[in-house]
Scaffold this active site. Sequence first.
Site, PDB file in Angstrom:
ATOM      1  N   ASP A  76     -26.981  17.260  39.273  1.00 10.33           N
ATOM      2  CA  ASP A  76     -28.567  17.391  39.859  1.00 10.33           C
ATOM      3  C   ASP A  76     -28.260  18.130  41.123  1.00 10.33           C
ATOM      4  O   ASP A  76     -27.544  17.856  42.221  1.00 10.33           O
ATOM      5  CB  ASP A  76     -28.863  15.639  40.180  1.00 10.33           C
ATOM      6  N   SER A 164     -28.967  11.277  43.755  1.00 13.92           N
ATOM      7  CA  SER A 164     -29.793  12.480  44.287  1.00 13.92           C
ATOM      8  C   SER A 164     -30.993  11.997  45.463  1.00 13.92           C
ATOM      9  O   SER A 164     -31.100  10.940  45.441  1.00 13.92           O
ATOM     10  CB  SER A 164     -30.452  12.663  42.922  1.00 13.92           C
ATOM     11  N   ARG A 245     -33.726   4.776  42.854  1.00 18.79           N
ATOM     12  CA  ARG A 245     -33.322   6.112  43.417  1.00 18.79           C
ATOM     13  C   ARG A 245     -33.975   7.154  43.655  1.00 18.79           C
ATOM     14  O   ARG A 245     -35.146   7.185  42.880  1.00 18.79           O
ATOM     15  CB  ARG A 245     -31.935   6.380  42.672  1.00 18.79           C
ATOM     16  N   ASP A 246     -33.484   8.331  43.854  1.00 18.15           N
ATOM     17  CA  ASP A 246     -34.078   9.630  43.757  1.00 18.15           C
ATOM     18  C   ASP A 246     -35.240   9.918  44.591  1.00 18.15           C
ATOM     19  O   ASP A 246     -36.300  10.521  43.970  1.00 18.15           O
ATOM     20  CB  ASP A 246     -34.235  10.010  42.394  1.00 18.15           C
ATOM     21  N   GLU A 338     -36.553   9.351  35.989  1.00 18.05           N
ATOM     22  CA  GLU A 338     -35.713   9.873  37.131  1.00 18.05           C
ATOM     23  C   GLU A 338     -36.249  11.180  37.838  1.00 18.05           C
ATOM     24  O   GLU A 338     -37.108  11.891  37.351  1.00 18.05           O
ATOM     25  CB  GLU A 338     -34.367  10.046  36.437  1.00 18.05           C
TER      26      GLU A 338
END
Length: 492
Positions: A76, A164, A245-246, A338
Amino acid sequence: QPDLQPGAEPTVHTQQAYAPEDDFTAKWTRADAKQLQRLSDPNAASRENSMPASLTMPTVPQDFPDMSNGEVWVWDTWPLTDEHGNQYSVNGQEIIFSLVADRSLGFDDRHVFAKIGYFFRPAGIPADERPENGGWTYGGLVFKEGVTGTIFEDQSYSHQTQWSGSARIMKGGEIKLFFTDVAFYRDAAGNNIKPYDPRIALSVGKVHANKNGVKLTGFDKVTDLLQADGTYYQTGEQNPYFNFRDPFTFEDPAHPGETYMVFEGNSAMPRESAQCTEEDLGYREGDPYAESLDEVNASGATYQIGNIGLAKAKNDELTEWEFLPPILSANCVTDQTERPQFVFKDGKSYLFTISHRGTFAAGLDGPEGVYGFVGDGIRSDFQPLNSGSGLALGNPTNLNFAGGQPFAPDYNQHPGHFQAYSHYVMPGGLVQSFIDTIGTHDDFVRGGTLAPTVKMDIEGASTSVDYSYGTGGLGGWADIPANLDVNSGGKL
Ligand code: FRU
Ligand code: FRU
Ligand code: FRU
Ligand code: FRU
């Protein structure tokens, strides 16, 4: 428009905008996602692509160059951006951040050892005049050992990793690095002693760039911004396999001066008692192909309940945030939405997110790639792009055959099935991604470096690959060009 096989009709979505604070969550429904199979050619033979060429990333050759010159695995990756997604060079140096891991690890073991590294290269050189591997210099890790572990109250973690995020360039060469700070608590056999703990976090540093290269300073402190709340966003208590996340921050053109963030989450239902609704299925009245709710809820599809979260900054330093309701749910559709991001174009808000073939719910199927949704605002009744399917750009895939795994592709699968992942949409419709596995069951190579950049035209509720870009649609390897430059005398 590509041909459609017989099947259910997609849900009607109005694209209507709601206020960011409103309690309205758009649904990527099963009826929508069923269009993925309708787009697939049922007669595509073994190792052929069954999906429309306009939505397929051109096939990446197996003899790819390594951007890190053997130093690290790379996956990523994100550029240095402003609140509008512009990509910056600083004093003539382009800078990118990547998840990296030691090459002594197996590529599939990387997630629990991930750390954020950075690369730089001189700006303003056309891709075809750069070294074949993109011409990046690996600058090393962003954080010193130990810094990102400090936010966890329970210091008994077995693995502490950095996942990420996104990086914002601010005035005076300040960088706000938003990322996912993760602690795993595993025993020697690799089993969870307790669920992993992913948190959305911020660290601030400074960039120093001149013609000789780039150095980063700071990044010696981490602020814990958001932990899943169990109301909008599923927690580890509700499901040890939850996703949270992310972070990606941006300014909504409709609300200048405010900063918002999108991130990956899951709908906040307990794993074993999660249920989907008729609205999650989204079939039109009387559709002969409609599934029954009982059938879907009994199928195991309830384990796949991804969502895309929204949060709003409460201060100018971007150190305090509040959750808003999710902007999109994919209940009984997929478990992973994601690296979400927004692109604003022609007065429309385009929401992109990456997803895997293997995370679709029972009864659904679609390629590894980037999926997209369009609406009139950042909270909208989003319409999935391309015949209502959501697919924006997928790997060459044959949905008539199983996928296998990146470490063991299925015998009948196209060599590009796992060629790239973690697609990130850049200014001008350019898309970068990393190489996972290229080749067939009997002859494949693992990646760990960035793929060739490709270009996608985005128009209304459709996208299509620009095959005139680069060579047959494939641009430079690891090509992440800045579209703006800042210098020490500049306004940033
Ligand atoms: C303004 C706003 C706009 C949106 C509208 C929906 O507060 O959030 O962004 O179009 O309200 O009611
Ligand atoms: C990321 C991922 C996550 C999982 C993690 C653990 O691609 O597969 O879904 O939680 O790695 O290895
Ligand atoms: C995407 C991803 C991200 C996560 C990272 C972990 O490839 O799964 O969602 O932050 O990889 O390695
Ligand atoms: C299915 C599942 C998936 C998730 C994985 C995590 O049982 O919940 O949805 O990606 O397990 O291991």
